[in-house]
Design a protein around this motif. Structure first.
Motif, PDB file in Angstrom:
ATOM      1  N   ILE B 226       0.873  -1.181   0.000  1.00  0.00           N
ATOM      2  CA  ILE B 226       0.000   0.000   0.000  1.00  0.00           C
ATOM      3  C   ILE B 226       0.900   1.218   0.000  1.00  0.00           C
ATOM      4  O   ILE B 226       1.274   1.767   1.027  1.00  0.00           O
ATOM      5  CB  ILE B 226      -0.982  -0.030   1.180  1.00  0.00           C
ATOM      6  N   ASP B 227       1.212   1.651  -1.222  1.00  0.00           N
ATOM      7  CA  ASP B 227       2.080   2.801  -1.441  1.00  0.00           C
ATOM      8  C   ASP B 227       1.191   4.038  -1.358  1.00  0.00           C
ATOM      9  O   ASP B 227       0.341   4.272  -2.225  1.00  0.00           O
ATOM     10  CB  ASP B 227       2.711   2.645  -2.836  1.00  0.00           C
ATOM     11  N   THR B 228       1.358   4.830  -0.291  1.00  0.00           N
ATOM     12  CA  THR B 228       0.435   5.952  -0.105  1.00  0.00           C
ATOM     13  C   THR B 228       0.532   6.945  -1.250  1.00  0.00           C
ATOM     14  O   THR B 228      -0.472   7.533  -1.641  1.00  0.00           O
ATOM     15  CB  THR B 228       0.717   6.702   1.216  1.00  0.00           C
ATOM     16  N   TYR B 229       1.728   7.136  -1.818  1.00  0.00           N
ATOM     17  CA  TYR B 229       1.827   8.080  -2.933  1.00  0.00           C
ATOM     18  C   TYR B 229       0.994   7.595  -4.112  1.00  0.00           C
ATOM     19  O   TYR B 229       0.291   8.383  -4.750  1.00  0.00           O
ATOM     20  CB  TYR B 229       3.289   8.293  -3.348  1.00  0.00           C
ATOM     21  N   ALA B 230       1.023   6.301  -4.365  1.00  0.00           N
ATOM     22  CA  ALA B 230       0.225   5.746  -5.462  1.00  0.00           C
ATOM     23  C   ALA B 230      -1.264   5.938  -5.186  1.00  0.00           C
ATOM     24  O   ALA B 230      -2.030   6.331  -6.073  1.00  0.00           O
ATOM     25  CB  ALA B 230       0.549   4.266  -5.646  1.00  0.00           C
ATOM     26  N   VAL B 231      -1.668   5.692  -3.931  1.00  0.00           N
ATOM     27  CA  VAL B 231      -3.081   5.863  -3.568  1.00  0.00           C
ATOM     28  C   VAL B 231      -3.501   7.318  -3.765  1.00  0.00           C
ATOM     29  O   VAL B 231      -4.538   7.614  -4.370  1.00  0.00           O
ATOM     30  CB  VAL B 231      -3.315   5.420  -2.108  1.00  0.00           C
ATOM     31  N   ILE B 232      -2.638   8.231  -3.278  1.00  0.00           N
ATOM     32  CA  ILE B 232      -2.952   9.659  -3.416  1.00  0.00           C
ATOM     33  C   ILE B 232      -3.029  10.048  -4.889  1.00  0.00           C
ATOM     34  O   ILE B 232      -3.910  10.796  -5.301  1.00  0.00           O
ATOM     35  CB  ILE B 232      -1.916  10.507  -2.653  1.00  0.00           C
ATOM     36  N   CYS B 233      -2.105   9.525  -5.690  1.00  0.00           N
ATOM     37  CA  CYS B 233      -2.097   9.839  -7.120  1.00  0.00           C
ATOM     38  C   CYS B 233      -3.413   9.434  -7.768  1.00  0.00           C
ATOM     39  O   CYS B 233      -3.999  10.190  -8.546  1.00  0.00           O
ATOM     40  CB  CYS B 233      -0.955   9.124  -7.831  1.00  0.00           C
ATOM     41  N   LEU B 234      -3.898   8.229  -7.443  1.00  0.00           N
ATOM     42  CA  LEU B 234      -5.149   7.741  -8.040  1.00  0.00           C
ATOM     43  C   LEU B 234      -6.318   8.626  -7.612  1.00  0.00           C
ATOM     44  O   LEU B 234      -7.160   9.004  -8.433  1.00  0.00           O
ATOM     45  CB  LEU B 234      -5.393   6.293  -7.625  1.00  0.00           C
ATOM     46  N   LEU B 235      -6.359   8.967  -6.325  1.00  0.00           N
ATOM     47  CA  LEU B 235      -7.450   9.825  -5.828  1.00  0.00           C
ATOM     48  C   LEU B 235      -7.376  11.209  -6.456  1.00  0.00           C
ATOM     49  O   LEU B 235      -8.391  11.790  -6.842  1.00  0.00           O
ATOM     50  CB  LEU B 235      -7.367   9.935  -4.297  1.00  0.00           C
ATOM     51  N   LEU B 236      -6.141  11.697  -6.578  1.00  0.00           N
ATOM     52  CA  LEU B 236      -5.943  13.031  -7.140  1.00  0.00           C
ATOM     53  C   LEU B 236      -6.394  13.081  -8.597  1.00  0.00           C
ATOM     54  O   LEU B 236      -7.017  14.053  -9.041  1.00  0.00           O
ATOM     55  CB  LEU B 236      -4.455  13.377  -7.038  1.00  0.00           C
ATOM     56  N   LEU B 237      -6.085  12.008  -9.317  1.00  0.00           N
ATOM     57  CA  LEU B 237      -6.481  11.954 -10.726  1.00  0.00           C
ATOM     58  C   LEU B 237      -7.996  11.989 -10.836  1.00  0.00           C
ATOM     59  O   LEU B 237      -8.554  12.767 -11.632  1.00  0.00           O
ATOM     60  CB  LEU B 237      -5.923  10.675 -11.371  1.00  0.00           C
ATOM     61  N   ALA B 238      -8.679  11.165 -10.040  1.00  0.00           N
ATOM     62  CA  ALA B 238     -10.145  11.141 -10.080  1.00  0.00           C
ATOM     63  C   ALA B 238     -10.701  12.519  -9.723  1.00  0.00           C
ATOM     64  O   ALA B 238     -11.576  13.046 -10.417  1.00  0.00           O
ATOM     65  CB  ALA B 238     -10.681  10.074  -9.134  1.00  0.00           C
ATOM     66  N   ALA B 239     -10.154  13.124  -8.660  1.00  0.00           N
ATOM     67  CA  ALA B 239     -10.661  14.424  -8.214  1.00  0.00           C
ATOM     68  C   ALA B 239     -10.436  15.492  -9.282  1.00  0.00           C
ATOM     69  O   ALA B 239     -11.312  16.320  -9.547  1.00  0.00           O
ATOM     70  CB  ALA B 239      -9.984  14.821  -6.913  1.00  0.00           C
ATOM     71  N   THR B 240      -9.268  15.467  -9.924  1.00  0.00           N
ATOM     72  CA  THR B 240      -8.968  16.452 -10.960  1.00  0.00           C
ATOM     73  C   THR B 240      -9.966  16.341 -12.105  1.00  0.00           C
ATOM     74  O   THR B 240     -10.510  17.340 -12.583  1.00  0.00           O
ATOM     75  CB  THR B 240      -7.549  16.221 -11.520  1.00  0.00           C
ATOM     76  N   LEU B 241     -10.216  15.111 -12.531  1.00  0.00           N
ATOM     77  CA  LEU B 241     -11.125  14.915 -13.664  1.00  0.00           C
ATOM     78  C   LEU B 241     -12.555  15.311 -13.294  1.00  0.00           C
ATOM     79  O   LEU B 241     -13.272  15.885 -14.118  1.00  0.00           O
ATOM     80  CB  LEU B 241     -11.069  13.455 -14.125  1.00  0.00           C
ATOM     81  N   LEU B 242     -12.961  15.045 -12.052  1.00  0.00           N
ATOM     82  CA  LEU B 242     -14.305  15.454 -11.622  1.00  0.00           C
ATOM     83  C   LEU B 242     -14.406  16.973 -11.592  1.00  0.00           C
ATOM     84  O   LEU B 242     -15.405  17.546 -12.021  1.00  0.00           O
ATOM     85  CB  LEU B 242     -14.631  14.868 -10.242  1.00  0.00           C
ATOM     86  N   ALA B 243     -13.347  17.626 -11.116  1.00  0.00           N
ATOM     87  CA  ALA B 243     -13.350  19.089 -11.075  1.00  0.00           C
ATOM     88  C   ALA B 243     -13.442  19.655 -12.489  1.00  0.00           C
ATOM     89  O   ALA B 243     -14.168  20.620 -12.743  1.00  0.00           O
ATOM     90  CB  ALA B 243     -12.097  19.599 -10.368  1.00  0.00           C
TER      91      ALA B 243
END
Lengths: 314, 256
Positions: B226-243
């Motif tokens: 569970i690489d937190t940077y990878a998790v954050i990256c995935l969440l960030l990508l989803a959030a960016t696209l939703l925005a």
């Protein structure tokens, strides 16, 4: 809030919308009181739909302010939209939903309390003549029924303002009568803005009429005032043994005489001077063989055509 | 309101044959690949026992099945998400949502949640297959949880991408192809650009580009890390696209 009759439900000031260099709506003022039905008229491309889209929050105005029951639509869109029901030109129906599912969704989206949703759906179905169509798929309904569902979704949350964009297009005469009486009925509790091309419809159901042309309001008056101004301005006169036109025109109060046929004449009076009686007296005295005398109505259609025609010419 | 809209989207999905076809197709394909791997595992098991610390069934069978699921989602999500906004614009039903007292943010999040809930159903079915082995053997539940989390986050990023592309056009098919293109581009970017930037020892641009390479971020999670940077990256990508989607729909109200 503002439940007393006569309070303004919609108040728009200086409403303007530009699309690039083109100004579709130029500084319109619009006011609607509770219980009023406003007819919104205009030729195609006059800016009616644009105005309605702005009033319902689908389009942001370039300039001006909109108040719905005292709530600024631009500042508190959610609160303001909860008080509006809108039927666009093209009813926004999800083909794969049944009437009940769709109306229930509309009720929930318009924040009808969950416990009252069912009841709201049943009421709006009954009002729109859909009581027995609840389980039908929207995609399989006829045009007339789709239109009814469109109206039902606009009134399901019992909004203060109902905005209907050409609600009777594509309906048969029976349905048109039903929808008209529904609109009249809505006018009792809600305020209604009705956009249409069908002028007798406006005369039949509206209290007030506004005519839009090239993005500006060119006429605004009550239907009652329009009806008052009718009659007394011209008559159609039938004479078996007609005298010369000059003789007729010489009668006091008469502005103009046109021969429609050898025995029929259209006689225009001076404004506010009804010469019908004098005309009849003269006809009897001189034995012109009077067989018909009937007022010519200035209909809404005349007003509409006069106001919106001249610019098409140039 | 978000859940009302999500429910509507789910209903619309299940009303269309597409959702059922995708569900069937995925399940058949994944069940086949799962059973194939299980079969292979049983054949090599006698040799594995002789190893010092042999990889278990979770590592050799379950994790690769999830990787296959990720690859299939790359095709499936654009198809499932293409209608979300494009079809509403095409059928002029968007006005139904826009006139309702809901904000654009709620509309976008509702649509996203609807699609994501459907994807979670797929992921649930995928996870159910290895769980069925739990009765007969010892499973590495930690690895299973990590890889399921990875797939869910990946699905969220894919769903957000396909929602965004769907907001750009009024043609669902164009939206599907566009979303697939975007996902493919991100995949290539993660593979090539990320690697070459790291090779040149430019860690900051490499880290930035990692946000936009969802499959790259799925890799550690699929291995049970569970690489937190990878998790954050995935969440960030989803959030960016939703925005971006919210911005697009809001802009449409302003532009007309």
């Amino acid at each position: 809030m503002s439940a007393e009759p006569g309070a303004a439900t919609i108040e728009a000031r200086g409403l303007t919308r530009k699309f690039g260099a083109h100004t579709a709506v130029k500084g319109i003022d619009l006011e609607l009181k509770r219980g009023e039905v406003l007819g919104f008229l205009g030729p195609n491309g006059a800016g009616k739909t644009t105005t309605m889209q702005m009033l319902t929050g689908n389009l942001a105005p370039t300039g001006g302010a909109i108040n719905i029951c005292g709530i600024d639509l631009l500042e508190a869109p959610v609160a303001a939209k909860a008080r509006i029901g809108y039927l666009p030109e093209h009813p926004p129906l999800y083909r794969e939903f049944t009437v009940d599912e769709y109306l229930l969704l509309a009720a929930k989206l318009h924040r009808v309390p969950r416990a009252r949703c069912r009841e709201a759906v049943e009421t709006s179905k009954r009002r729109c003549g859909l009581a027995n169509s609840g389980a039908k798929l929207l995609g399989t309904l006829s045009r007339g029924f789709q239109q009814r569902v469109g109206i039902a979704q606009a009134i399901v949350h019992s909004p203060d303002v109902v905005i209907l964009d050409e609600p009777t297009v594509g309906l048969d005469p029976h349905q048109i009568r039903e929808i008209r009486s529904l609109i009249r009925e809505l006018g009792g509790k809600h305020s209604v803005i009705l956009s249409t091309h069908i002028l007798p419809e406006v005369e039949a159901v509206c209290d007030r009429v506004q005519i839009l042309h090239h993005g500006s309001l060119v006429y605004g008056d009550t239907i009652a005032a329009l009806k008052r101004s009718r009659g007394g301005s011209a008559v159609l006169l039938g004479l078996q043994r007609a005298p010369s036109l000059d003789t007729l025109a010489a009668i006091p109060g008469i502005a103009q005489v046109h021969a429609v046929s050898p025995v029929l004449f259209r006689v225009d009076f001076h404004p506010h001077d009804d010469a019908t009686e004098r005309l009849a007296a003269q006809a009897a005295k001189n034995d012109w063989g009077l067989f018909q005398i009937s007022p010519v109505h200035t209909s809404l259609e005349d007003v509409f055509v006069q106001l919106t025609r001249h610019e098409e010419v140039d | 309101m978000i859940f009302t809209i999500a429910g509507k989207e789910l209903k619309a999905l299940f009303a269309s044959p597409l959702a059922w076809v995708v569900l069937t197709f995925m399940q058949v394909l994944l069940a086949y690949s799962f059973l194939r791997r299980l079969d292979d595992f049983l054949q090599i098991q006698p040799r594995l026992i002789r190893m010092a610390s042999p990889p278990g069934v979770t590592e050799l069978v379950v994790a690769p099945t999830f990787a296959t699921a990720a690859a299939i989602l790359l095709f499936a999500v654009p198809l499932l998400g293409m209608r979300l906004i494009a079809e509403e614009r095409r059928n002029q039903t968007m006005v139904f949502l826009m006139s309702a007292p809901v904000s654009v943010t709620e509309i976008v999040l509702g649509k996203f949640v609807g699609l994501f809930a459907f994807l979670m159903l797929i992921i649930g079915l995928v996870t159910a297959m290895p769980l069925a082995l739990g009765g007969g053997t010892a499973l590495d539940y930690g690895l299973l949880a990590s890889v399921a989390l990875g797939l869910s986050l990946l699905a969220a990023a894919f769903a957000a991408a396909s929602l965004y592309v769907s907001s750009l056009t009024a043609h669902p098919l164009v939206a599907a192809i566009g979303a697939f293109g975007v996902l493919l581009a991100m995949l290539l970017m993660g593979e090539t650009a990320g690697d070459s930037l790291r090779a040149r020892n430019w860690p900051v641009p490499a880290a930035l580009i990692q946000v936009f390479s969802p499959l790259k971020n799925f890799e550690p999670l699929a291995k049970g890390v569970i690489d937190t940077y990878a998790v954050i990256c995935l969440l960030l990508l989803a959030a960016t696209l939703l925005a971006l989607t919210i911005r697009e729909l809001d802009g449409r109200r302003l532009k007309g």
